[in-house]
Design an enzyme around this catalytic site. Structure first.
Site, PDB file in Angstrom:
ATOM      1  N   ASP A  18     -43.063 -14.808 -29.829  1.00 23.20           N
ATOM      2  CA  ASP A  18     -43.365 -13.487 -30.380  1.00 23.20           C
ATOM      3  C   ASP A  18     -42.695 -12.390 -29.558  1.00 23.20           C
ATOM      4  OD1 ASP A  18     -44.465 -11.637 -32.071  1.00 23.20           O
ATOM      5  OD2 ASP A  18     -46.482 -11.714 -31.233  1.00 23.20           O
ATOM      6  N   GLY A  21     -38.930  -8.455 -32.316  1.00 21.99           N
ATOM      7  CA  GLY A  21     -38.756  -7.127 -32.910  1.00 21.99           C
ATOM      8  C   GLY A  21     -38.912  -6.031 -31.874  1.00 21.99           C
ATOM      9  N   TRP A  23     -38.585  -6.298 -28.648  1.00 21.49           N
ATOM     10  CA  TRP A  23     -37.482  -6.408 -27.674  1.00 21.49           C
ATOM     11  C   TRP A  23     -36.270  -5.633 -28.183  1.00 21.49           C
ATOM     12  CZ3 TRP A  23     -32.499  -8.452 -27.484  1.00 21.49           C
ATOM     13  CH2 TRP A  23     -31.993  -8.759 -26.211  1.00 21.49           C
ATOM     14  N   ARG A  31     -34.273  -5.189 -35.678  1.00 20.71           N
ATOM     15  CA  ARG A  31     -35.111  -6.354 -35.371  1.00 20.71           C
ATOM     16  C   ARG A  31     -34.307  -7.666 -35.291  1.00 20.71           C
ATOM     17  NH1 ARG A  31     -40.331  -5.962 -35.943  1.00 20.71           N
ATOM     18  NH2 ARG A  31     -40.452  -8.128 -36.582  1.00 20.71           N
ATOM     19  N   HIS A  35     -34.069 -11.346 -32.960  1.00 19.70           N
ATOM     20  CA  HIS A  35     -34.104 -12.747 -33.393  1.00 19.70           C
ATOM     21  C   HIS A  35     -32.880 -13.496 -32.871  1.00 19.70           C
ATOM     22  CE1 HIS A  35     -37.525 -11.720 -35.706  1.00 19.70           C
ATOM     23  NE2 HIS A  35     -36.893 -11.103 -36.681  1.00 19.70           N
ATOM     24  N   ARG A  69     -42.159 -10.367 -44.913  1.00 25.35           N
ATOM     25  CA  ARG A  69     -41.341  -9.370 -44.201  1.00 25.35           C
ATOM     26  C   ARG A  69     -40.265  -8.820 -45.129  1.00 25.35           C
ATOM     27  NH1 ARG A  69     -40.848 -10.693 -37.812  1.00 25.35           N
ATOM     28  NH2 ARG A  69     -43.080 -10.948 -37.528  1.00 25.35           N
ATOM     29  N   LEU A 129     -36.869 -35.912 -25.977  1.00 27.01           N
ATOM     30  CA  LEU A 129     -37.772 -34.856 -26.465  1.00 27.01           C
ATOM     31  C   LEU A 129     -37.815 -34.794 -27.999  1.00 27.01           C
ATOM     32  CD1 LEU A 129     -39.401 -32.142 -25.845  1.00 27.01           C
ATOM     33  CD2 LEU A 129     -37.193 -30.986 -26.109  1.00 27.01           C
ATOM     34  N   ARG A 186     -48.220 -18.296 -25.899  1.00 27.49           N
ATOM     35  CA  ARG A 186     -47.814 -17.192 -26.789  1.00 27.49           C
ATOM     36  C   ARG A 186     -47.187 -16.089 -25.948  1.00 27.49           C
ATOM     37  NH1 ARG A 186     -50.216 -14.745 -32.248  1.00 27.49           N
ATOM     38  NH2 ARG A 186     -48.587 -13.224 -32.596  1.00 27.49           N
ATOM     39  N   ILE A 193     -53.896 -16.501 -32.416  1.00 28.29           N
ATOM     40  CA  ILE A 193     -53.376 -17.822 -32.778  1.00 28.29           C
ATOM     41  C   ILE A 193     -52.513 -17.731 -34.052  1.00 28.29           C
ATOM     42  CG2 ILE A 193     -54.041 -20.201 -33.366  1.00 28.29           C
ATOM     43  CD1 ILE A 193     -54.680 -19.327 -30.449  1.00 28.29           C
ATOM     44  N   GLU A 205     -55.069 -25.909 -23.766  1.00 32.29           N
ATOM     45  CA  GLU A 205     -55.129 -24.792 -22.823  1.00 32.29           C
ATOM     46  C   GLU A 205     -54.247 -23.678 -23.387  1.00 32.29           C
ATOM     47  OE1 GLU A 205     -56.998 -24.533 -20.170  1.00 32.29           O
ATOM     48  OE2 GLU A 205     -57.796 -26.561 -20.426  1.00 32.29           O
TER      49      GLU A 205
HETATM   50  C1  FPP Z   1     -41.536 -13.270 -33.725  1.00 33.46           C
HETATM   51  O1  FPP Z   1     -41.080 -12.026 -33.267  1.00 33.46           O
HETATM   52  C2  FPP Z   1     -40.440 -14.189 -34.008  1.00 33.46           C
HETATM   53  C3  FPP Z   1     -40.155 -14.719 -35.231  1.00 33.46           C
HETATM   54  C4  FPP Z   1     -40.940 -14.420 -36.440  1.00 33.46           C
HETATM   55  C5  FPP Z   1     -38.995 -15.592 -35.456  1.00 33.46           C
HETATM   56  C6  FPP Z   1     -38.639 -16.553 -34.371  1.00 33.46           C
HETATM   57  C7  FPP Z   1     -37.246 -16.967 -34.581  1.00 33.46           C
HETATM   58  C8  FPP Z   1     -36.303 -17.151 -33.630  1.00 33.46           C
HETATM   59  C9  FPP Z   1     -36.562 -17.069 -32.194  1.00 33.46           C
HETATM   60  C10 FPP Z   1     -34.898 -17.430 -34.013  1.00 33.46           C
HETATM   61  C11 FPP Z   1     -34.633 -18.635 -34.853  1.00 33.46           C
HETATM   62  C12 FPP Z   1     -35.247 -19.882 -34.373  1.00 33.46           C
HETATM   63  C13 FPP Z   1     -34.680 -21.091 -34.417  1.00 33.46           C
HETATM   64  C14 FPP Z   1     -35.521 -22.266 -34.099  1.00 33.46           C
HETATM   65  C15 FPP Z   1     -33.268 -21.305 -34.728  1.00 33.46           C
HETATM   66  P1  FPP Z   1     -41.467 -10.734 -34.114  1.00 33.46           P
HETATM   67  O2  FPP Z   1     -40.354 -10.455 -35.045  1.00 33.46           O
HETATM   68  O3  FPP Z   1     -42.794 -10.936 -34.748  1.00 33.46           O
HETATM   69  O4  FPP Z   1     -41.542  -9.654 -32.989  1.00 33.46           O
HETATM   70  P2  FPP Z   1     -42.498  -8.351 -32.939  1.00 33.46           P
HETATM   71  O5  FPP Z   1     -43.905  -8.868 -32.882  1.00 33.46           O
HETATM   72  O6  FPP Z   1     -42.087  -7.664 -31.688  1.00 33.46           O
HETATM   73  O7  FPP Z   1     -42.221  -7.556 -34.177  1.00 33.46           O
END
Ligand code: FPP
Length: 248
Positions: A18, A21, A23, A31, A35, A69, A129, A186, A193, A205
């Site tokens: 998480d 966006g 970041w 956003r 990603h 989204r 893995l 997280r 969750i 945990e």
């Molecule tokens: C949450 O950040 C992240 C996601 C919904 C997407 C996760 C995807 C990746 C890391 C890239 C693709 C993954 C793979 C496995 C190739 P958010 O957008 O909710 O951030 P915010 O809470 O700051 O808005």
């Protein structure tokens, strides 16, 4: 890394990635930039988990709710998924990593599903893995699916309702072949969750870190594992019972 006790590693780590966006926003970018940078964290953490000898790593890459989204963001995430998977399959093989996916994969765009299934197939003989991507996944969806399957077995006379136990439910979840995660991480300072592995984390945990996902590195994974190793897992028992398990 030297402080990690290799004899007490979690066999399964699950991560809610998480903060992409936020970041990006902190850097004045869109956003999607977050990603894209989150992919490097996925790479690092996968490599770190493989190096440590973790057996299962589940990453929450796209939730059922994420379909809501903005369309452009959803498309960008799906494109990122396709390009990352096709680019990284060779590396997965080189590192003996086997790819799996859980979720409602039929909802993925055709190309994303095709690329995903192809990589799953190409890595299916790997024995290191297990990298499990949760895609179009939500725990309530998963449990609902399991209930439907079980109800149909009862309807068809294959299952007696009296025989339904926790094992029946567990074996009808997408994660049937994997052990429950001992550790759930997280990122981004949120303490939720968010519909992730609700059944499977009954005794996990929980580890929350303020680090935003694109900043998460191997060292952060190691810190989470160290925190896990310092905890006493009692599973409802007392500390004394854990010390003398035979006469508990
Ligand atoms: C949450 O950040 C992240 C996601 C919904 C997407 C996760 C995807 C990746 C890391 C890239 C693709 C993954 C793979 C496995 C190739 P958010 O957008 O909710 O951030 P915010 O809470 O700051 O808005």
């Amino acid at each position: 890394m030297s402080n990690i006790d290799k004899s007490k590693l979690p066999s399964h780590i699950a991560i809610i990635m998480d903060g992409n966006g936020r970041w990006a926003k902190n850097k004045g970018k869109a956003r999607v930039f977050g990603h894209k940078n989150g992919v490097e964290s996925v790479r690092q953490v996968t490599e770190g988990a493989a190096e440590l000898g973790i057996q299962h790593l589940t990453l929450y890459a796209f939730s059922t709710e994420n379909w809501n989204r903005p369309k452009a963001e959803v498309t960008a995430l799906m494109t990122l998924l396709v390009t990352t998977i096709s680019k990284e399959t060779k590396t997965l093989n080189k590192n003996n990593i086997r790819l799996h996916a859980i979720g409602n994969l039929d909802n993925l765009p055709n190309l994303a599903k095709k690329e995903l299934l192809s990589s799953i197939e190409k890595t299916s003989n790997n024995t290191g893995l297990n990298l499990i991507l949760a895609l179009s996944y939500s725990s309530k969806w998963e449990i609902t699916q399991a209930m439907k399957t079980i109800a149909n077995k009862v309807k068809n006379g294959e299952l007696n309702p009296e025989e339904i136990n926790e094992g029946t439910i567990q074996s009808n979840l997408c994660t049937a072949q994997f052990p429950d995660p001992e550790l759930l991480i997280r990122t981004s300072g949120e303490h939720r969750i968010s519909n992730f592995l609700l059944w499977q984390i009954a005794y996990s945990e929980l580890y929350f870190t303020p680090t935003l996902w694109p900043d998460f590195r191997k060292a952060d994974l190691e810190e989470a594992i160290l925190s896990y190793q310092q905890r006493e897992r009692r599973f409802g028992k007392t500390s004394e019972q854990l010390e003398t398990p035979t006469n508990a």
